[in-house]
Design an enzyme around this catalytic site. Structure first.
Site, mmCIF file in Angstrom:
data_model
loop_
_atom_site.group_PDB
_atom_site.id
_atom_site.type_symbol
_atom_site.label_atom_id
_atom_site.label_comp_id
_atom_site.label_asym_id
_atom_site.label_seq_id
_atom_site.Cartn_x
_atom_site.Cartn_y
_atom_site.Cartn_z
ATOM 1 N N ALA A 122 -5.435 -0.614 -8.296
ATOM 2 C CA ALA A 122 -5.745 -1.959 -8.768
ATOM 3 C C ALA A 122 -6.695 -2.746 -7.977
ATOM 4 O O ALA A 122 -7.435 -3.519 -8.491
ATOM 5 C CB ALA A 122 -4.268 -2.761 -8.373
ATOM 6 N N GLY A 157 3.584 3.539 -4.634
ATOM 7 C CA GLY A 157 3.611 4.069 -5.857
ATOM 8 C C GLY A 157 3.380 2.757 -7.036
ATOM 9 O O GLY A 157 3.723 2.920 -7.922
ATOM 10 N N LEU A 158 2.874 1.563 -6.360
ATOM 11 C CA LEU A 158 2.732 0.295 -7.219
ATOM 12 C C LEU A 158 1.266 0.211 -7.520
ATOM 13 O O LEU A 158 0.831 -0.702 -8.383
ATOM 14 C CB LEU A 158 3.286 -0.807 -6.497
ATOM 15 N N SER A 198 -1.513 0.211 -5.884
ATOM 16 C CA SER A 198 -2.499 -0.457 -5.079
ATOM 17 C C SER A 198 -3.822 -0.119 -5.268
ATOM 18 O O SER A 198 -4.895 -0.899 -5.296
ATOM 19 C CB SER A 198 -1.895 -0.899 -3.606
ATOM 20 N N ASP A 252 -2.725 5.597 -13.471
ATOM 21 C CA ASP A 252 -2.621 4.369 -12.769
ATOM 22 C C ASP A 252 -4.039 3.568 -13.067
ATOM 23 O O ASP A 252 -3.712 2.203 -13.520
ATOM 24 C CB ASP A 252 -2.958 4.568 -11.350
ATOM 25 N N VAL A 279 0.927 -1.214 -0.038
ATOM 26 C CA VAL A 279 -0.114 0.019 0.013
ATOM 27 C C VAL A 279 0.974 1.399 0.055
ATOM 28 O O VAL A 279 1.947 1.191 0.655
ATOM 29 C CB VAL A 279 -1.028 -0.146 1.363
HETATM 30 O O1 PMV Z 1 2.576 7.580 -6.675
HETATM 31 P P1 PMV Z 1 1.945 6.952 -7.863
HETATM 32 O O2 PMV Z 1 2.634 5.737 -8.609
HETATM 33 O O3 PMV Z 1 0.436 6.614 -7.584
HETATM 34 O O4 PMV Z 1 2.171 8.005 -9.110
HETATM 35 C C1 PMV Z 1 1.844 9.218 -9.149
HETATM 36 C C2 PMV Z 1 1.998 9.747 -10.425
HETATM 37 C C3 PMV Z 1 2.112 11.520 -10.341
HETATM 38 O O5 PMV Z 1 2.334 11.853 -11.805
HETATM 39 C C4 PMV Z 1 2.982 12.017 -9.359
HETATM 40 C C5 PMV Z 1 0.575 11.765 -10.099
HETATM 41 C C6 PMV Z 1 -0.298 11.464 -11.057
HETATM 42 O O6 PMV Z 1 -1.602 11.554 -10.796
HETATM 43 O O7 PMV Z 1 -0.082 11.198 -12.228
#
Ligand code: PMV
Length: 321
Positions: free
Chosen positions: A106, A100-101, A103, A147, A97
């Site tokens: 997903a 940045g992967l 979760s 995401d 959680v």
């Molecule tokens: O932290 P992550 O993997 O959910 O990525 C965020 C990516 C950003 O560009 C910083 C924010 C976004 O909404 O794209």
């Protein structure tokens, strides 16, 4: 019974700049995943069990803005179902959680898909992704949508968020350019987790403030990152993944300049380079969470070891194809 499985994701290039209309590349990571199973319940209500986050609750006991409640209600609302069936929802996840992967996205995507299947009204990918995006918005402020997109389609994605139309030129747009792209030659990525929570929302909000204070400088940084993302896509499509190494290093330096890296992320990227990785960068919102390194396939275990020795709490070796 209805079930759906979704992968995790990493952002290869373009995080943060993507919020301001620059392209970003993201790929699914199938070594971690979420599985959602929906079955009929013998008792009344919608019962949710998510042991990985210690949650066991009936829907009505969750706050209305709880992401699971929002996802479930979003599906029923999209399908015009006002009398909820009695269901049991089991959510299992191996995606860490807040790292940045992906979760959160997903879980939303798997839940939306499994639930729509359970009521025999499977939603098309586009709508699954849009509903998951609505859930992302509750907690992430101004998510780009990358995401939910990469996780819904489970393919490498080139993503450009359309910026809101300038004032006086019609409605604010939330359109996106989503292109899946061809990986001409597979390549290996080693992921290293700092183990520190990645407060994406805060990092995004800080970048917004910094940009307000210094728009020209930040627009230049975003544009430089955009060029890197375009060059990276070309390298991947033309079968030159080795070109991604220097591009990762450059992208990381620009993210450092934007203040979204951290000492831990810098240490891990350095450790990866010293152990023979072809390039490395933080991935995602930054400040914590994960970094990624491009590696020759044979050298990937050595890079992963070097990351562990430098303090990574977990490593994943994944092939992008
Ligand atoms: O932290 P992550 O993997 O959910 O990525 C965020 C990516 C950003 O560009 C910083 C924010 C976004 O909404 O794209």
């Amino acid at each position: 019974m209805a079930a759906a499985t979704t992968p995790g994701k990493i952002i290869l290039f373009g995080e943060h700049a993507v919020v301001y209309g620059q392209p970003a590349l993201a790929v699914p990571v199938s070594q971690v995943q979420v599985q959602v199973e929906v079955t009929d319940a013998s008792r009344s209500g919608i019962w949710i069990d998510a042991p990985d986050v210690n949650l066991s609750s009936e829907l009505s006991r969750l706050a209305p803005d709880h992401p699971l409640a929002a996802a479930i209600k979003g599906v029923f609302s999209a399908l015009n179902i006002s009398r909820y069936p009695n269901l049991h929802i089991q959510i299992e996840s191996t995606i860490p959680v807040a790292s940045g992967l992906g979760s959160g996205a997903a879980v939303s995507v798997a839940l939306i898909r499994a639930l729509s299947l359970a009521v025999h009204r499977p939603l098309p990918d586009e709508q699954v992704s849009a509903l998951a995006y609505d859930v992302e918005k509750i907690h992430h402020g101004t998510p780009s949508g990358i995401d939910n997109t990469v996780i819904t389609y489970a393919k490498p994605v080139y993503f450009v968020k359309d910026l809101p139309a300038p004032q006086g030129r019609g409605a604010v747009g939330e359109g996106k350019t989503i292109e899946t792209f061809r990986v001409a030659k597979p390549f290996t990525i080693v992921i290293g987790d700092t183990g520190l929570p990645a407060p994406t929302k805060e990092a995004v909000a800080d970048v917004r403030k910094l940009r307000q204070a210094n728009p020209e400088r930040y627009e230049r940084l975003f544009a430089a990152i955009g060029s890197i993302a375009r060059a990276a896509r070309q390298a991947i499509e033309t079968g030159h993944p080795e070109h991604l190494g220097p591009l990762m290093d450059e992208n990381h330096a620009l993210l450092q300049e934007m203040t979204v890296s951290s000492p831990e992320l810098d240490r891990l990227t350095e450790a990866a380079r010293s152990s023979g990785a072809l390039g490395a960068k933080m991935s995602g919102g930054g400040r914590g969470g994960n970094m990624i390194a491009l590696s020759e396939k044979e050298n990937a275990p050595a890079v992963a070891d070097a990351l562990s020795n430098a303090g990574a709490k977990r490593t994943i070796i994944t092939t992008v194809h």
